[in-house]
Design an enzyme around this catalytic site. Structure first.
Site, PDB file in Angstrom:
ATOM      1  CD  GLU A   1     -13.030 -19.561 -28.992  1.00 18.67           C
ATOM      2  OE1 GLU A   1     -14.084 -19.880 -28.410  1.00 18.67           O
ATOM      3  OE2 GLU A   1     -12.463 -18.473 -28.829  1.00 18.67           O
ATOM      4  CG  HIS A   2     -14.396 -24.826 -31.331  1.00 17.05           C
ATOM      5  ND1 HIS A   2     -15.677 -25.169 -31.694  1.00 17.05           N
ATOM      6  CD2 HIS A   2     -14.091 -23.714 -32.037  1.00 17.05           C
ATOM      7  CE1 HIS A   2     -16.115 -24.310 -32.607  1.00 17.05           C
ATOM      8  NE2 HIS A   2     -15.180 -23.409 -32.838  1.00 17.05           N
ATOM      9  CB  THR A   3     -11.400 -26.216 -24.898  1.00 12.93           C
ATOM     10  OG1 THR A   3     -11.662 -24.846 -24.575  1.00 12.93           O
ATOM     11  CG2 THR A   3     -10.132 -26.317 -25.705  1.00 12.93           C
ATOM     12  CG  ASP A   4     -17.393 -24.757 -24.838  1.00 14.52           C
ATOM     13  OD1 ASP A   4     -16.991 -25.326 -25.885  1.00 14.52           O
ATOM     14  OD2 ASP A   4     -18.355 -23.970 -24.831  1.00 14.52           O
TER      15      ASP A   4
ATOM     16  CB  SER B   1     -25.815  -9.883 -26.612  1.00  8.67           C
ATOM     17  OG  SER B   1     -26.327 -10.683 -27.666  1.00  8.67           O
ATOM     18  CB  SER B   2     -27.769 -14.947 -25.930  1.00  8.30           C
ATOM     19  OG  SER B   2     -26.587 -15.704 -25.928  1.00  8.30           O
TER      20      SER B   2
ATOM     21  CG  ASP C   1     -21.035 -17.702 -23.619  1.00  6.82           C
ATOM     22  OD1 ASP C   1     -19.787 -17.809 -23.565  1.00  6.82           O
ATOM     23  OD2 ASP C   1     -21.684 -17.827 -24.670  1.00  6.82           O
TER      24      ASP C   1
ATOM     25  CE1 TYR D   1     -20.099 -24.975 -30.810  1.00 10.16           C
ATOM     26  CE2 TYR D   1     -22.226 -26.085 -30.913  1.00 10.16           C
ATOM     27  CZ  TYR D   1     -21.174 -25.580 -30.177  1.00 10.16           C
ATOM     28  OH  TYR D   1     -21.189 -25.689 -28.811  1.00 10.16           O
TER      29      TYR D   1
HETATM   30  P1  ADP Z   1     -24.477 -13.421 -29.025  1.00  7.80           P
HETATM   31  O1  ADP Z   1     -23.195 -13.934 -29.598  1.00  7.80           O
HETATM   32  O2  ADP Z   1     -24.468 -11.927 -28.953  1.00  7.80           O
HETATM   33  O3  ADP Z   1     -24.839 -14.086 -27.727  1.00  7.80           O
HETATM   34  P2  ADP Z   1     -26.815 -14.826 -29.911  1.00  7.80           P
HETATM   35  O4  ADP Z   1     -27.315 -15.114 -31.274  1.00  7.80           O
HETATM   36  O5  ADP Z   1     -26.460 -15.962 -29.027  1.00  7.80           O
HETATM   37  O6  ADP Z   1     -25.608 -13.815 -30.081  1.00  7.80           O
HETATM   38  O7  ADP Z   1     -27.939 -13.978 -29.139  1.00  7.80           O
HETATM   39  C1  ADP Z   1     -28.474 -12.826 -29.697  1.00  7.80           C
HETATM   40  C2  ADP Z   1     -29.944 -12.694 -29.340  1.00  7.80           C
HETATM   41  O8  ADP Z   1     -30.087 -12.295 -27.959  1.00  7.80           O
HETATM   42  C3  ADP Z   1     -30.642 -11.605 -30.143  1.00  7.80           C
HETATM   43  O9  ADP Z   1     -31.128 -12.126 -31.353  1.00  7.80           O
HETATM   44  C4  ADP Z   1     -31.756 -11.181 -29.213  1.00  7.80           C
HETATM   45  O10 ADP Z   1     -32.851 -12.052 -29.299  1.00  7.80           O
HETATM   46  C5  ADP Z   1     -31.132 -11.346 -27.826  1.00  7.80           C
HETATM   47  N1  ADP Z   1     -30.531 -10.056 -27.397  1.00  7.80           N
HETATM   48  C6  ADP Z   1     -29.223  -9.794 -27.234  1.00  7.80           C
HETATM   49  N2  ADP Z   1     -29.030  -8.510 -26.861  1.00  7.80           N
HETATM   50  C7  ADP Z   1     -30.239  -7.937 -26.785  1.00  7.80           C
HETATM   51  C8  ADP Z   1     -30.699  -6.631 -26.472  1.00  7.80           C
HETATM   52  N3  ADP Z   1     -29.850  -5.655 -26.166  1.00  7.80           N
HETATM   53  N4  ADP Z   1     -32.030  -6.410 -26.501  1.00  7.80           N
HETATM   54  C9  ADP Z   1     -32.891  -7.404 -26.816  1.00  7.80           C
HETATM   55  N5  ADP Z   1     -32.512  -8.651 -27.136  1.00  7.80           N
HETATM   56  C10 ADP Z   1     -31.201  -8.934 -27.129  1.00  7.80           C
HETATM   57 MG    MG Z   2     -25.112 -16.189 -27.465  1.00  4.76          MG
END
Ligand code: ADP
Ligand code: MG
Length: 384
Positions: free
Chosen positions: A33-36, A125-126, A170, A220
């Site tokens: 963690e925080h190594t990247d 998720s991003s 990621d 961060y």
């Molecule tokens: P994470 O840790 O989940 O990557 P981030 O803040 O980096 O969190 O990214 C989250 C953003 O990615 C959300 O605010 C949205 O804009 C987009 N996103 C993630 N999942 C979805 C989804 N299922 N549908 C639409 N946008 C999404």
């Molecule tokens: Mg993200």
């Protein structure tokens, strides 16, 4: 796992045709963690929380997105890409921009997407929406962009279009993830290798604190600066040190007086965490999950005491988890100040341990933690 039929059905309803379907996973990071950003080592894996994309090429230049989870449309012209008022669209438009920058010729497309990766909890998720779209466009337009380039352009989309200074882990694990394997990534050379990870006997379980402290991003950036400061001090004595990846503990300790307390601790943590990733990988090779779990515990202690990026909720979850039967390892995961803990739990104890941990958390903080039991799956691919 997201049901692809949901996406297909919505796509048919909106666009009156049958899409190609793609699955793009979220990820965990077992240790490192925080190594990247210190050009060190990480150990991520792709998990069975994902985003499914339905995509079809168009003959004109219109790009039409529909987010099933936000119930929202975003449309634009391929030749007129600019930041959207719709936040999620930027992650996708950034990818389109990066693909056009490679010089490849594409046309417009229709896209419906949605999934079950908790948003903003550190499961990336991003990266799943960026790398998933990059992969899908490469496929439907037969661009033959190599996998590493897909990774890099997805990361660039987030850096440049969205404006988030994220590392490469990621997007990398999203594309290169492999079922029942964790991936050790050298964040400097981008060389990597897989270690088999038996999820029949052990489960990776995440507990989500459901907190996100507002200081996360300032802290961060401060940690990044502190690491750079440490490198500057070390370089006076050891000119070959280009990042903390190159430093040794003895070298830092030898010059302790020149560091502030904070910078000293940050540097020591990073060097130790890189060593822990090495040890943890050896433990995996030897099928020694007990020692692997111990490295996770040490990692948490370092993040809490030396790197100082934990918070009460994370510490509490780790503390309660680490005394439960069947729990081999527990630590905070991600940038810190909220998000999830990652836990390694023997299969037979998952239900009981999760129940106790979430009850204790509820009693102390007045809310339930999220619980995600994860399987390790393949990286992004087409759904046959
Ligand atoms: P994470 O840790 O989940 O990557 P981030 O803040 O980096 O969190 O990214 C989250 C953003 O990615 C959300 O605010 C949205 O804009 C987009 N996103 C993630 N999942 C979805 C989804 N299922 N549908 C639409 N946008 C999404
Ligand atoms: Mg993200």
């Amino acid at each position: 796992m997201t049901d692809p039929e949901k996406i297909r059905e919505k796509f048919r309803g909106l666009y009156n045709e049958d899409p190609l379907l793609f699955r793009s996973p979220g990820r965990v990071n077992l240790i490192g963690e925080h190594t990247d950003y210190n050009e060190g080592f990480v150990l991520p894996a792709a998990i069975d929380k994902d985003i499914v994309f339905g995509v079809c090429p168009r003959n004109d230049n219109l790009i039409s997105f529909y987010s099933l989870d936000f119930n929202e449309h975003a449309e634009t012209d391929l030749n007129n890409l600019h930041k959207s008022e719709i936040h999620w669209a930027d992650y996708l438009l950034g990818v389109v921009e990066q693909i056009t920058k490679t010089g490849e010729k594409i046309k417009g497309f229709n896209c419906v997407f949605g999934g079950d990766i908790p948003i903003g909890s550190g499961l990336s998720s991003s990266a799943a929406i960026e790398a998933g779209l990059a992969y899908a466009l490469d496929h439907i337009y037969k661009l033959n962009i190599d996998k590493l380039q897909l990774v890099k352009l997805a990361q660039k989309a987030e850096n440049e279009f969205v404006g988030v200074r994220c590392g490469i882990m990621d997007q990398f694990i999203n594309i290169f993830g492999k079922e029942n394997h964790v991936l050790k990534l050298d964040c400097r050379s981008l060389r990597f290798n897989y270690y088999s990870f038996d999820s029949d006997d052990y489960k990776i379980v995440l507990f989500d604190t459901h907190v996100k402290h507002s200081l996360a991003s300032t802290e961060y950036n401060l940690r990044r600066r502190q690491c750079e400061e440490g490198v500057r001090i070390l370089q006076h004595h050891f000119p070959w040190i280009k990042s903390l990846r190159d430093a040794k503990k003895e070298e830092i300790i030898e010059h302790k007086k020149e560091f502030t307390r904070a910078v000293f601790d940050r540097c020591l943590y990073v060097v130790e965490e890189n060593e822990r990733v090495e040890k943890a990988c050896n433990d995996l090779s030897e099928n020694n999950q007990e020692d692997f779990g111990l490295q996770m515990i040490f990692s948490h202690e370092g993040l809490r005491d030396k790197y100082e990026v934990s918070c009460r909720e994370l510490d509490y979850l780790v503390e309660v988890a680490s005394v439960q039967q069947g729990v081999l390892g527990a630590r905070m995961m991600g940038g810190g100040f909220g998000g999830c803990t990652i836990n390694l739990i023997k299969n037979d104890y998952v239900a009981e341990a999760s129940k106790i941990i979430s009850e204790e958390y509820r009693i102390t903080f007045g809310k339930e933690p999220g619980i995600y039991v994860c399987k390790i799956v393949d990286g992004t691919g087409i759904i046959k």
